[in-house]
Design an enzyme around this catalytic site. Structure first.
Site, PDB file in Angstrom:
ATOM      1  N   SER A 138       0.858  -1.182   0.000  1.00  0.00           N
ATOM      2  CA  SER A 138       0.000   0.000   0.000  1.00  0.00           C
ATOM      3  C   SER A 138       0.894   1.233   0.000  1.00  0.00           C
ATOM      4  O   SER A 138       2.050   1.181   0.434  1.00  0.00           O
ATOM      5  CB  SER A 138      -0.892   0.021   1.247  1.00  0.00           C
ATOM      6  N   TYR A 142      -1.280  -1.537  10.326  1.00  0.00           N
ATOM      7  CA  TYR A 142      -1.415  -1.594   8.877  1.00  0.00           C
ATOM      8  C   TYR A 142      -0.196  -1.027   8.145  1.00  0.00           C
ATOM      9  O   TYR A 142       0.363  -1.696   7.254  1.00  0.00           O
ATOM     10  CB  TYR A 142      -2.694  -0.880   8.440  1.00  0.00           C
TER      11      TYR A 142
END
Length: 266
Positions: free
Chosen positions: A140, A154
């Protein structure tokens, strides 16, 4: 040449389902892995009919080590040795670390860090032996960020996938194996629904949200070209450049201010 076989995790929707469609359109056989067997079977039927390929749907909870082992045993007993792997399965926990349980965080690590690592290691030997392999690890753009409140692990998990991919690419680039870390931003998928962020992400301007097809096609082209990292979308590229080049004292407050809307209230 015989058709290549790709194993895709998180294939029941979103980016994973689009990877399945894109590789199927290229004539590849597929092993589709996710928890929702009904969706996998529907997608498998669609792709078999449209492209005349072989598709194996396999239901597995990748947060459970025994499910991953069952998948690997099934592949071995079935004589299936994937030539390509897309580690796409993942999610996030939008609450703060203190507002989640230890088990929730450990399950997250299992899905987003441990399972992708295990799958790469178990499938790599076949790729090395044949001198051909393709691996895409979905990271990401937040892998480049300093981290912010909410979604606590995350950025760390995605940074792991980024660094793991680059290190592995350095090891196998001369062995016919391409490894790419895919770093998208906001993408049309069910990702935000699974972590309760639907309403928040709908406020993002449309120009900041990419389609799954655009993300996947960019990823496949990058992987075939041997690129280690692909950040998709112009605005995401600009954001990553800012996070990479601007001084930490400047970028950290900006990131943490902007990330406030993505944290669910306690």
């Amino acid at each position: 040449m015989p058709a290549k076989t790709y194993l895709i995790t998180g294939a029941s929707s979103g980016i994973g389902a689009q990877f399945a469609r894109s590789y199927a359109a290229r004539g590849c056989n597929l092993v589709l892995v996710a928890r929702r067997l009904d969706r996998l079977e529907a997608l498998a039927a669609e792709l078999r009919e449209r492209h005349g390929i072989e598709v194996l749907p396999f239901a597995a909870d990748l947060g459970k080590r025994e499910s991953v082992q069952e998948l690997l045993i099934y592949l071995k007993l079935s004589g299936i040795s994937p030539d390509g792997l897309v580690n796409n399965a993942g999610y996030s926990l939008a609450h703060t670390f203190a507002a989640t349980t230890a088990q929730q965080q450990l399950d997250f690590i299992e899905v987003c860090v441990t399972t992708p690592t295990l799958l790469v290691r178990e499938l790599l030997d076949h790729m090395l032996s044949q001198g051909y392999g393709r691996i895409i690890n979905v990271s990401s753009m937040v892998a480049f960020s300093p981290g912010a409140s909410g979604h606590t692990l995350y950025p760390a998990a995605k940074a792991y996938m980024l660094k793991f991919s680059r290190s592995l690419a350095a090891e196998v680039a001369d062995k016919g194996i391409n490894v790419t870390a895919l770093c998208p931003g906001s993408t049309e998928s069910e990702f935000q629904h699974s972590n309760g962020m639907d309403a928040v992400l709908k406020t993002n301007p449309a120009r900041f949200v990419q389609t799954a097809e655009a993300v996947v096609e960019a990823a496949i082209r990058a992987n075939e070209a041997g690129r280690e990292v692909i950040v998709t979308g112009l605005f995401n590229k600009i954001a990553v450049a800012a996070m990479t080049l601007l001084p930490d004292g400047l970028i950290t407050p900006l990131i943490r201010w902007g990330a406030k809307k993505y944290q669910l209230k306690e």
